[in-house]
Motif scaffolding. Structure first.
Motif, short mmCIF file in Angstrom:
data_model
loop_
_atom_site.label_atom_id
_atom_site.label_comp_id
_atom_site.label_asym_id
_atom_site.label_seq_id
_atom_site.Cartn_x
_atom_site.Cartn_y
_atom_site.Cartn_z
N SER A 2 15.11 18.92 41.47
CA SER A 2 15.36 19.92 42.50
C SER A 2 14.63 19.55 43.78
O SER A 2 13.47 19.15 43.76
CB SER A 2 14.89 21.30 42.02
N SER A 3 15.32 19.70 44.92
CA SER A 3 14.69 19.41 46.20
C SER A 3 14.05 20.66 46.79
O SER A 3 13.39 20.61 47.82
CB SER A 3 15.74 18.87 47.19
N VAL A 4 14.26 21.80 46.14
CA VAL A 4 13.71 23.07 46.61
C VAL A 4 12.32 23.27 46.01
O VAL A 4 12.14 23.21 44.80
CB VAL A 4 14.62 24.26 46.22
N GLN A 5 11.34 23.49 46.87
CA GLN A 5 9.98 23.71 46.38
C GLN A 5 9.83 25.14 45.87
O GLN A 5 10.40 26.07 46.43
CB GLN A 5 8.98 23.43 47.50
N GLN A 6 9.03 25.30 44.82
CA GLN A 6 8.86 26.60 44.19
C GLN A 6 7.39 26.84 43.87
O GLN A 6 6.59 25.90 43.75
CB GLN A 6 9.69 26.66 42.90
N PRO A 7 6.99 28.11 43.66
CA PRO A 7 5.59 28.40 43.34
C PRO A 7 5.19 27.91 41.95
O PRO A 7 6.04 27.65 41.09
CB PRO A 7 5.53 29.94 43.42
N ILE A 8 3.90 27.82 41.75
CA ILE A 8 3.35 27.52 40.43
C ILE A 8 3.28 28.83 39.66
O ILE A 8 2.73 29.81 40.13
CB ILE A 8 1.94 26.90 40.56
N GLY A 9 3.86 28.84 38.46
CA GLY A 9 3.83 30.04 37.63
C GLY A 9 2.52 30.14 36.88
O GLY A 9 2.00 29.14 36.37
N VAL A 10 1.96 31.35 36.82
CA VAL A 10 0.73 31.60 36.07
C VAL A 10 0.98 32.80 35.16
O VAL A 10 1.27 33.89 35.64
CB VAL A 10 -0.47 31.87 37.01
N PHE A 11 0.86 32.57 33.85
CA PHE A 11 1.21 33.61 32.88
C PHE A 11 0.02 34.07 32.06
O PHE A 11 -0.82 33.26 31.66
CB PHE A 11 2.29 33.08 31.93
N ASP A 12 -0.03 35.35 31.80
CA ASP A 12 -1.01 35.90 30.88
C ASP A 12 -0.40 37.11 30.19
O ASP A 12 0.55 37.72 30.70
CB ASP A 12 -2.30 36.31 31.60
N SER A 13 -0.97 37.47 29.05
CA SER A 13 -0.50 38.66 28.35
C SER A 13 -0.88 39.93 29.10
O SER A 13 -0.35 41.00 28.80
CB SER A 13 -1.09 38.71 26.93
N GLY A 14 -1.79 39.82 30.04
CA GLY A 14 -2.20 41.01 30.79
C GLY A 14 -2.91 40.67 32.07
O GLY A 14 -2.37 39.99 32.94
N LEU A 34 3.03 32.40 41.45
CA LEU A 34 3.78 33.54 40.91
C LEU A 34 3.11 33.94 39.60
O LEU A 34 3.12 33.17 38.64
CB LEU A 34 5.24 33.15 40.68
N TYR A 35 2.51 35.12 39.58
CA TYR A 35 1.77 35.58 38.40
C TYR A 35 2.57 36.65 37.67
O TYR A 35 3.14 37.55 38.29
CB TYR A 35 0.42 36.16 38.82
N MET A 36 2.57 36.54 36.35
CA MET A 36 3.20 37.59 35.54
C MET A 36 2.30 37.97 34.37
O MET A 36 1.83 37.11 33.63
CB MET A 36 4.56 37.13 35.01
N GLY A 37 2.02 39.26 34.25
CA GLY A 37 1.26 39.78 33.13
C GLY A 37 2.17 40.60 32.22
O GLY A 37 2.80 41.55 32.67
N LEU A 73 -0.16 28.51 31.33
CA LEU A 73 -0.45 29.61 30.42
C LEU A 73 -1.94 29.94 30.55
O LEU A 73 -2.78 29.32 29.92
CB LEU A 73 -0.12 29.24 28.97
N ALA A 74 -2.25 30.93 31.39
CA ALA A 74 -3.64 31.31 31.64
C ALA A 74 -4.08 32.32 30.59
O ALA A 74 -4.71 33.33 30.90
CB ALA A 74 -3.78 31.88 33.05
N CYS A 75 -3.77 32.02 29.36
CA CYS A 75 -4.00 32.93 28.23
C CYS A 75 -4.38 32.07 27.04
O CYS A 75 -3.61 31.18 26.65
CB CYS A 75 -2.73 33.73 27.94
N ASN A 76 -5.56 32.31 26.48
CA ASN A 76 -6.00 31.50 25.35
C ASN A 76 -5.13 31.70 24.12
O ASN A 76 -4.83 30.74 23.40
CB ASN A 76 -7.46 31.83 25.02
N THR A 77 -4.72 32.93 23.86
CA THR A 77 -3.91 33.19 22.67
C THR A 77 -2.56 32.50 22.76
O THR A 77 -2.10 31.86 21.82
CB THR A 77 -3.72 34.70 22.45
N ALA A 78 -1.91 32.60 23.92
CA ALA A 78 -0.62 31.93 24.11
C ALA A 78 -0.80 30.42 24.06
O ALA A 78 0.04 29.71 23.49
CB ALA A 78 0.00 32.35 25.44
#
Length: 276
Positions: A2-14, A34-37, A73-78
């Motif tokens: 992809s030539s389109v730049q996108q954010p870095i995803g950061v995921f956690d359970s909360g 882009l963060y998602m809890g 995956l900013a989550c130890n369990t995941a």
């Protein structure tokens, strides 16, 4: 590619992953994040391997659907229960050019450099401890290092209920540290293997033996990501750079925003996400 730049995803359970994101922004401020809890299904710690894998894969797919090429995956369990399967089984089928990284390997690559006694302690959730991920990974880099673990199931509730700096937290912190050091009094390095635990850092340092090194993961993971992007310019070039952060939660945005300011260090406004 992809030539389109996108954010870095950061995921956690909360909320805990915000302590990782805080360090990522500090170390790599030019990137978009882009963060998602997944607060509606938190905590992940007590859940089965299959459930954590299912939830994690669903969330990773959401990030990919938003255009993210790289997800942390900013989550130890995941990271302990799902990362390897996602990397080996799912990524080749979804998109072999996309990447999912965790928080365990960067930490285990360096922990042995801090210990002089050769004994380290891991403080984590029940799920992380049961997974044995830390002893297994540490053995790859420091085979002679002795690793002792202690599950601290009350520590996340203490943080999320704003009791982390209250006198009531002292009992649970001292209880688990005493148990850990009874296993091996010569432990000289502690790893906070949960992203909530940095908020307990002062109390942990107060109850740990004098001179004990206490490691939080945020700075280690941030340094590792910086090095990763340097080694992989093809991925670095696909990451957008406007210095923005966007936040999503699968639960109440009001609750998320109120808690998030504690973890992230500043006020923020999240958006609601419904996962089907």
């Amino acid at each position: 590619m992809s030539s389109v730049q996108q954010p870095i995803g950061v995921f956690d359970s909360g909320y805990g992953g915000l302590t990782i994101l805080k360090e990522l922004v500090k170390t790599l401020p030019e990137y978009d994040y882009l963060y998602m809890g997944d607060n509606a299904r938190a905590p992940y710690g007590p859940r089965s391997f299959d459930t954590v894998y299912h939830y994690t894969l669903q969330c990773v797919q959401w990030f990919f659907d938003q255009g993210c090429e790289l997800v942390v995956l900013a989550c130890n369990t995941a990271s302990a229960k799902a990362l390897r399967t996602v990397q080996q089984k799912d990524l080749p089928k979804i998109d072999s050019k996309k990447r999912v990284l965790g928080v365990i390997r960067p930490t285990t690559e360096v922990i042995g450099q801090y210990s002089k006694s050769g004994s380290v302690g891991i403080l984590g959730t029940t799920g992380t401890v049961i997974s044995e991920s830390y002893p297994i990974e540490i053995a790859k880099f420091f085979p002679s290092l002795k690793v002792y673990q202690e599950a601290c199931p009350m520590w996340v509730p203490l943080v999320e209920n704003h009791e982390y700096d209250k006198p009531g937290a002292d009992y649970f912190i001292q209880q688990h540290l005493d148990r850990l050091f009874r296993q091996a009094p010569d432990i000289d390095t502690l790893l906070l293997a949960c992203t909530h635990y940095p908020l307990l850092l002062e109390k942990i340092q107060a109850f740990a033996p004098a001179g004990t090194i206490v490691l939080s993961q945020g700075m280690i993971v941030a340094a590792s990501l910086k090095e990763y992007l340097h080694r992989h310019p093809e991925m670095e070039q696909r990451c957008s750079k406007q210095g923005t952060q966007t936040f999503y939660t699968t639960d109440s945005v009001v609750d998320f925003d109120n808690h998030a300011s504690i973890f992230f260090g500043e006020k923020l406004r999240s958006k609601h996400l419904e996962l089907l």
